[in-house]
Enzyme design. Structure first.
Site, PDB file in Angstrom:
ATOM      1  N   THR A  63      17.844  27.020 -37.802  1.00 57.28           N
ATOM      2  CA  THR A  63      16.494  26.167 -37.834  1.00 57.28           C
ATOM      3  C   THR A  63      17.421  24.266 -38.723  1.00 57.28           C
ATOM      4  O   THR A  63      17.825  23.708 -37.815  1.00 57.28           O
ATOM      5  CB  THR A  63      14.924  25.882 -38.321  1.00 57.28           C
ATOM      6  OG1 THR A  63      14.558  27.268 -38.311  1.00 57.28           O
ATOM      7  CG2 THR A  63      14.446  24.783 -37.681  1.00 57.28           C
ATOM      8  N   ASP A  86      12.634  31.476 -39.712  1.00 58.31           N
ATOM      9  CA  ASP A  86      11.719  33.356 -39.070  1.00 58.31           C
ATOM     10  C   ASP A  86      12.051  33.578 -40.186  1.00 58.31           C
ATOM     11  O   ASP A  86      11.302  34.980 -40.101  1.00 58.31           O
ATOM     12  CB  ASP A  86      12.323  33.072 -37.584  1.00 58.31           C
ATOM     13  CG  ASP A  86      12.071  31.925 -37.175  1.00 58.31           C
ATOM     14  OD1 ASP A  86      11.300  31.630 -37.198  1.00 58.31           O
ATOM     15  OD2 ASP A  86      11.721  32.057 -35.829  1.00 58.31           O
TER      16      ASP A  86
END
Length: 361
Positions: free
Chosen positions: A66, A149
């Site tokens: 990310t 994640d």
């Protein structure tokens, strides 16, 4: 060599520029040259700042995720593309970094964290040990940029500030002897205890039971406690480990039975973690298969799908192994490392259970 080197996990970045795939050198004397990092085998140096002898030395392992994401909107938390921005672009997006540390960047990978795997994790662990723990090392800290994640297994938004704080923390002498830490949204957490608690909100990485180690105030790290290692942390010698064995996580639920267990074993799993109900409880139909595997020396670890709290060891050493405070994915990682290091079933059980058992008995 120990799998316990300092690592600071930074978080997400949106609206970023395109990746810069080649090494970026600033000035004639670079940090990678002055620190001797150019000769470290397997270290792909893709960015190096000018060397300043008055600053701490920090290495950044960029893995994608990310923080290396890009989006058409700088407020997008769901539609960004992860793993497209290189480490040089990340550093350039936070020019304040160059005033707080000599920075050397290595592009370990550039993937979404859902694709993080044991090969990359082992590579980073061995490189981290060589960089931080080798005799005469001048590197003060290591930052690993990682997507959210699966960060809790290796180990957001507001990415530039998180990266700046991660580098600041990695170069801070007060950060020593605290183990791996995660930096998010002005909070400093122990990577051993911190988990992702919400799929979408900004303040998602928390240690709900254990709390934070400290926070950032006016860009300064403030710790709540003196340096200490997590009570239940286990370290493993990975010097000769070249791969991690397959360990499956099975999700416990009503009517959970032996068929999933048998399928995992038949598919080549060398160990199983069951994300059990409540405090790691298992259904009655599954117990004969679990006990039969344990009797054969095959490790079955019971954790909890609740993610917070303890699966408490008891006096029954003939049944499944209790995970203590480790959630299912962290239990999986510990079981993989124990198996890779050649631990017997009793040694695996001890690595999970002994410290908490001794507290309770």
């Amino acid at each position: 060599m120990r799998f316990s080197a300092l690592a600071v996990l930074a978080a997400a970045f949106a609206g970023a520029t395109n990746a810069l795939p080649v090494i970026e050198k600033r000035g004639n004397s670079t940090a990678s040259d002055d620190l001797g990092l150019s000769s470290v085998q397997g270290l792909n140096v893709t960015y190096s700042s000018t060397y300043n002898a008055s600053l701490p030395n920090v290495v950044i392992f960029a893995t994608g995720g990310t923080i290396a994401g890009s989006s058409s909107s700088n407020t997008d938390t769901t539609g960004y593309q992860a793993g497209v921005v290189g480490v040089a672009a990340l550093v350039q997006s936070v020019p304040e970094l160059l005033g707080i540390a000599n920075v050397v960047g290595s592009q370990i990978s550039n993937i979404g964290s859902q694709d993080m795997n044991a090969t990359i994790v082992l590579k980073m662990a061995k490189l981290a040990n060589e960089i931080l723990c080798s005799e005469g090392s001048n590197v003060d800290g290591l930052v690993i940029t990682h997507g959210t994640d699966t960060a809790e297994e290796t180990l957001y938004f507001n990415g530039p500030a998180n990266l700046l704080q991660a580098v600041t923390l990695a170069g801070n002498p007060d950060a020593r002897d605290r183990g791996a830490m995660i930096v998010l949204n002005d909070r400093i957490g122990s990577a051993y205890y911190t988990i992702k608690t919400n799929a979408n909100t900004l303040e998602t990485f928390r240690a709900l039971e254990q709390g934070y180690l400290g926070m950032f105030l006016s860009s300064k790290a403030v710790f709540y406690y003196p340096p200490v290692q997590p009570t239940f942390k286990k370290t493993f010698d990975i010097t000769n480990v070249t791969s991690l064995p397959m360990v499956d996580v099975l999700y416990g639920h009503q009517d959970f039975d032996y068929l999933l267990i048998r399928a995992a074993v038949a598919d080549g799993a060398k160990g199983i973690v069951i994300a059990g109900t409540g405090a790691g409880s298992q259904t009655t139909p599954s117990m004969p298969d679990i006990d039969a595997l344990i009797a054969k020396g095959f490790p079955v670890v019971a954790s909890s799908k609740v993610n917070v709290g303890a699966v408490v060891p008891d006096n029954d050493k003939s049944s499944f192994i209790r995970s203590g405070f480790l959630n299912p994915v962290k239990s999986r990682m510990q079981l993989q490392l124990a198996l890779a290091c050649g631990y017997s079933l009793s040694e695996i059980r001890s690595s999970f259970e002994d410290v908490l058992y001794n507290y309770l008995h």
